[in-house]
Write an enzyme that holds these catalytic residues in place. Structure first.
Site, PDB file in Angstrom:
ATOM      1  N   ASN A  11      12.089  -1.120   3.235  1.00 30.06           N
ATOM      2  CA  ASN A  11      12.533  -1.341   4.612  1.00 30.06           C
ATOM      3  C   ASN A  11      12.220  -2.795   4.946  1.00 30.06           C
ATOM      4  O   ASN A  11      11.062  -3.138   5.176  1.00 30.06           O
ATOM      5  CB  ASN A  11      11.799  -0.376   5.546  1.00 30.06           C
ATOM      6  CG  ASN A  11      12.103  -0.632   7.011  1.00 30.06           C
ATOM      7  OD1 ASN A  11      12.977  -1.438   7.340  1.00 30.06           O
ATOM      8  ND2 ASN A  11      11.386   0.054   7.891  1.00 30.06           N
ATOM      9  N   HIS A  95      12.133   5.735  12.801  1.00 31.20           N
ATOM     10  CA  HIS A  95      10.967   4.920  12.438  1.00 31.20           C
ATOM     11  C   HIS A  95      10.065   4.744  13.664  1.00 31.20           C
ATOM     12  O   HIS A  95      10.555   4.643  14.787  1.00 31.20           O
ATOM     13  CB  HIS A  95      11.431   3.563  11.912  1.00 31.20           C
ATOM     14  CG  HIS A  95      10.329   2.789  11.255  1.00 31.20           C
ATOM     15  ND1 HIS A  95       9.350   2.131  11.974  1.00 31.20           N
ATOM     16  CD2 HIS A  95      10.032   2.607   9.954  1.00 31.20           C
ATOM     17  CE1 HIS A  95       8.509   1.567  11.123  1.00 31.20           C
ATOM     18  NE2 HIS A  95       8.887   1.841   9.898  1.00 31.20           N
ATOM     19  N   GLU A 165       4.869   8.340   7.772  1.00 32.44           N
ATOM     20  CA  GLU A 165       4.318   7.002   7.951  1.00 32.44           C
ATOM     21  C   GLU A 165       3.316   7.033   9.108  1.00 32.44           C
ATOM     22  O   GLU A 165       3.716   6.955  10.275  1.00 32.44           O
ATOM     23  CB  GLU A 165       5.437   6.002   8.294  1.00 32.44           C
ATOM     24  CG  GLU A 165       6.509   5.890   7.224  1.00 32.44           C
ATOM     25  CD  GLU A 165       7.229   4.552   7.288  1.00 32.44           C
ATOM     26  OE1 GLU A 165       7.216   3.843   6.282  1.00 32.44           O
ATOM     27  OE2 GLU A 165       7.770   4.207   8.344  1.00 32.44           O
ATOM     28  N   SER A 210       1.563   0.470   4.331  1.00 22.75           N
ATOM     29  CA  SER A 210       0.707  -0.381   3.489  1.00 22.75           C
ATOM     30  C   SER A 210       0.724   0.007   2.012  1.00 22.75           C
ATOM     31  O   SER A 210      -0.299  -0.115   1.321  1.00 22.75           O
ATOM     32  CB  SER A 210      -0.718  -0.405   4.037  1.00 22.75           C
ATOM     33  OG  SER A 210      -0.741  -0.980   5.342  1.00 22.75           O
TER      34      SER A 210
HETATM   35  P1  13P Z   1       4.346  -1.668   5.546  1.00 28.39           P
HETATM   36  O1  13P Z   1       4.614  -1.262   4.115  1.00 28.39           O
HETATM   37  O2  13P Z   1       4.590  -3.126   5.807  1.00 28.39           O
HETATM   38  O3  13P Z   1       3.027  -1.160   6.018  1.00 28.39           O
HETATM   39  O4  13P Z   1       5.470  -0.927   6.445  1.00 28.39           O
HETATM   40  C1  13P Z   1       5.689   0.431   6.251  1.00 28.39           C
HETATM   41  C2  13P Z   1       6.908   0.804   6.987  1.00 28.39           C
HETATM   42  O5  13P Z   1       6.954   0.816   8.196  1.00 28.39           O
HETATM   43  C3  13P Z   1       8.098   1.148   6.191  1.00 28.39           C
HETATM   44  O6  13P Z   1       9.094   1.731   6.974  1.00 28.39           O
END
Ligand code: 13P
Length: 247
Positions: A11, A95, A165, A210
């Site tokens: 993403n 999201h 997430e 992360s």
């Molecule tokens: P990061 O991998 O930068 O933490 O973001 C995760 C995310 O929101 C993917 O949709």
């Protein structure tokens, strides 16, 4: 029912211009041979050019959101049909940055999921709790509630996935423990079986927040983790490839 085919999706969020297409090309050139399906979801402005650049490769292009309506007076918005027309095969929906920053509710996410299916896009439906919700002991209830509210029955028989997430793990470098991830993914799987019957065993449940090359192997091999939704580490081909190869 066979195990879900893993999906590793990048993403890019609001990052990337034409100069970034080389990163996607490098991923396509080097990702071969893995077990996972691989996708990159660039900003809407790059979907058409990235789709053309990656044509014939195994890397799919996805979008990050869509409007539920097919067309009309919705200044600045983009419909699922337009994304498909530009070459997108998948779309991220719900999201947390859309839920928090644009007031998206479970009900709205569910209408967007129906729009994606109408346009032939494969939805990746995101859910996740905030840190306050986790600290209050509400994480499982919040997330399974989001799953129930955001997944319409029209998903039956279609290709889709869920991405767990945790909001507090996005862009922070923090991740849940492996057992916390497993506990949540097992609970999501049970909810999917409850909603869709035996078919609920099919969709992959991705983890996002992360993910980086150094933690990807442990996360990707946890129970019921069927891939990853990767933010920051998907912007550089070498990092994203490191995650793809960890599977
Ligand atoms: P990061 O991998 O930068 O933490 O973001 C995760 C995310 O929101 C993917 O949709």
């Amino acid at each position: 029912m066979t195990a879900p085919t893993p999906l590793i999706a990048g993403n890019w969020k609001m990052n990337g211009t034409a100069a970034s297409l080389g990163e996607a090309l490098a991923v396509a050139a080097q990702q071969g041979g893995g077990r996972a399906r691989v996708a990159i979801c660039p900003p809407a402005t790059l979907i058409q050019r990235m789709s053309a650049a990656l044509a014939g490769s195994a890397v799919m292009v996805g979008a990050q959101d869509c409007r539920a309506e097919e067309a009309g007076a919705f200044t600045g918005d983009v419909s699922a049909e337009m994304l498909a027309d530009a070459g997108a095969k998948l779309v991220i929906l719900g999201h947390s940055e859309r839920r928090a920053g644009h007031g998206e509710t479970d009900a709205l996410v569910a209408t967007k999921v129906k729009a994606a299916l109408r346009a032939g896009l494969e939805p990746i439906i995101c859910v996740g709790e905030t840190l306050d919700q986790r600290k209050a002991g509400d994480a499982l209830g919040v997330v399974t509630g989001q799953v129930r509210g955001s997944l319409p029955p029209e998903l039956a028989g279609k290709a889709w996935s869920v991405a767990y997430e945790p909001v507090w793990a996005i862009g922070t470098g923090l991740t849940p423990t492996t057992s916390e991830i497993e506990e949540m993914h097992v609970a999501i799987r049970a909810t999917l079986r409850d909603l869709f019957g035996p078919e609920g065993a099919g969709p992959a449940i991705l983890y996002g927040g992360s993910v980086k090359p150094s933690n990807a192997a442990e996360i990707l091999h946890a129970a019921e983790v069927g891939g990853a939704l990767v933010g920051g580490a998907s912007l550089k081909a070498d990092d994203f490839l490191g995650i793809i190869r960890a599977l």
